[in-house]
Write an enzyme that holds these catalytic residues in place. Structure first.
Site, PDB file in Angstrom:
ATOM      1  N   ASP A  29      -7.761  -5.173  -0.397  1.00  0.00           N
ATOM      2  CA  ASP A  29      -8.590  -6.038  -1.226  1.00  0.00           C
ATOM      3  C   ASP A  29      -8.046  -8.354  -1.065  1.00  0.00           C
ATOM      4  OD1 ASP A  29      -7.680  -3.636  -3.039  1.00  0.00           O
ATOM      5  OD2 ASP A  29      -9.563  -4.252  -2.729  1.00  0.00           O
ATOM      6  N   HIS A  32       0.941  -1.300  -0.091  1.00  0.00           N
ATOM      7  CA  HIS A  32      -0.146   0.300  -0.041  1.00  0.00           C
ATOM      8  C   HIS A  32       0.631   0.773  -0.065  1.00  0.00           C
ATOM      9  CE1 HIS A  32      -2.589   2.929   0.693  1.00  0.00           C
ATOM     10  NE2 HIS A  32      -3.837   1.719   0.624  1.00  0.00           N
TER      11      HIS A  32
END
Ligand code: SDX
Length: 444
Positions: free
Chosen positions: A379, A321
């Site tokens: 996700d 991320h």
């Protein structure tokens, strides 16, 4: 660079950041305001950098650049902290209804009972689509990806709702916001029904937001569909976890589109297009495809090696991320929900969930992932829950878009109301040819 207090008169506000450049042996010093944030690192206000110094900045991917001021969401990547208007994502996901969080993002406060009920009424009166929009679906192939349908249908909404396009009218801005939040689940469910050749199901406005979506997805005219309350609770939590996340790629796309005064429906359609990418919202679908390709625990090392191989474009989907460098708090909540949902739907041992747990365990012990601070993101686990509650793979990113519409709309409204906002127009670092002689084709 050193930061120096401004004169006493404004010392209580901000300090100045001092830069000293040496060019052609000449030393020049420039000062720029150092702005504080409520939370997070201080910000150097470089709006006058070019006019003062003749220099531009270069920051591909905006890794160190704040594009706007916002009071909606704050993320601390080191602490794994995610706040919406100051409330932690854990509190909101575990205690709120999705429309409560939508109200919070839009208006800045969690609604009391009467505000919540009034807001729900304002939303549910807009859950249906103009009947002619239903014909729009007939133009798509049955095997069209539902995200392609979402981009098309949402972008077309401005052709039907002319009374909510005037950006200067706050009432029309609010009406457009309600229509978008209310209609996304209907548009999404219709994209699914179209793909499986089943009749569209109209919304049932006595149902809660997540329940209504499940009804429109799975009910049939031929039998009375009962929403599983545990599944609806899990979906409500998934919607909340995906609602907003500062200036991510799709939200920045919506803001940039909105900065040109494009209509709100077109702006949200641009956000859907950006979210679709596998590096962003498309990752949840890509995670399931990756887990299916890995297939069994014995093949995990092979794929981890591929993820580390710079000559291989493969990346471990659902890992990494831009901001979170310890853990993504949303992934933690989703991982906990996996157990609850799988049990509720009677799936004792979901092989993909077992594989995902083992993949996470091995990756988090691997030096490459530790050194690059790559952890499961939102996700990584969401797809396992979505699959367990019967959502087809091609609809995973669509659900992300349904939830993120609340964030996109909130950020769009904040931008429109921001007195300093102007059309977004980044500069560039030009590396092309200097001006050169044009020769007619006979001389080339
Ligand atoms: C979302 O921004 C948001 O807030 C997004 C989001 C939201 O709510 O809106 O949180 C939602 O988009 C989550 C992310 C979903 N995407 C994926 O899971 C796809 C896989 N992840 C990567 O593509 C990547 O981690 C990103 C895109 C998420 C972040 O990329 P960055 O911050 O630009 O990091 P990077 O590409 O510069 O990577 C840094 C290093 C690189 O190695 P070096 O060049 O330094 O040697 O880490 C490596 C990368 O190669 N790396 C990975 C990796 N992610 C980064 N290596 C293997 N597998 C990965 N997943």
């Amino acid at each position: 660079m050193s930061s120096q207090k401004k004169s006493d008169s404004i010392a209580s506000l901000d300090q100045m950041a001092k830069f000293t450049f040496t060019k052609n042996g000449i030393e020049q010093t420039f000062e720029f305001p150092l702005l504080s944030q409520t939370l997070g690192p201080e910000v150097i206000d470089i709006r006058e950098l070019y006019t003062k110094t003749g220099y531009l900045t270069y920051d591909p991917g905006f890794t160190s650049t704040a594009s706007c001021e916002s009071s909606i969401t704050f993320v601390d990547g080191e602490q794994g902290l995610l706040l919406h208007r100051g409330y932690s994502i854990q509190d909101l996901a575990n205690h709120c209804d999705f429309l409560e969080v939508a109200y919070l993002l839009l208006y800045g406060e969690i609604p009391n009972q009467s505000q919540h009920e009034k807001f729900e009424e304002n939303i549910i009166v807009h859950t249906m689509l103009h009947e002619q929009l239903i014909n729009f679906y007939q133009g798509f192939r049955r095997d069209a990806h539902p995200m392609a349908i979402m981009v098309g249908v949402v972008g077309a909404l401005s052709a039907f709702y002319h009374d909510s396009l005037d950006l200067k009218d706050p009432e029309q801005r609010e009406l457009a916001s309600y229509r978008l939040i209310a209609k996304m689940p209907s548009i999404a469910a219709m994209a699914y029904k179209y793909s499986v050749g089943q009749p569209f199901m109209y919304p049932r406005n006595e149902l809660k937001y997540a329940e209504n979506f499940l009804h429109m997805m799975f009910a049939l005219p031929s039998y009375d569909y009962q929403v599983n309350k545990t599944v609806a609770r899990a979906l409500n939590k998934i919607f909340i976890l995906h609602a907003d996340h500062e200036q991510n790629a799709s939200t920045s796309t919506v803001r940039l589109a909105g900065s040109s005064a494009a209509n709100p429906f077109a702006c949200i359609a641009s956000g859907i297009a950006s979210l679709w990418g596998p590096a962003h919202g498309g990752a949840n679908e890509a995670v399931l495809n990756m887990l299916k390709e890995i297939g069994k625990k014995e093949r995990i090392p092979e794929f981890l090696n591929r993820a580390k191989d710079k000559t291989d474009p493969f990346r471990l989907m659902g890992f990494g991320h831009r901001i979170y460098k310890n853990f993504d708090p949303r992934a933690v909540v989703l991982k906990e929900s996996c157990h609850e949902v799988l049990e509720a739907v009677g799936v004792k041992n979901n092989p993909l969930f077992e594989l995902a747990l083992e993949l996470e365990r091995i990756a988090l012990q691997d030096d490459y992932f530790i050194e690059k601070k790559l952890f499961p993101n939102v996700d990584f686990y969401s797809g396992i829950i979505l699959q367990a509650i019967g959502i087809p793979l091609s609809m995973f990113t669509v659900l992300f878009a349904v939830a993120r519409t609340v964030g996109w709309v909130s950020q769009w409204r904040e931008m429109i109301a921001d007195p300093v906002q102007k059309i977004g127009r980044p500069r560039q670092r030009y590396i092309g040819p200097s001006q050169r002689q044009f020769n007619p084709v006979k001389e080339r």
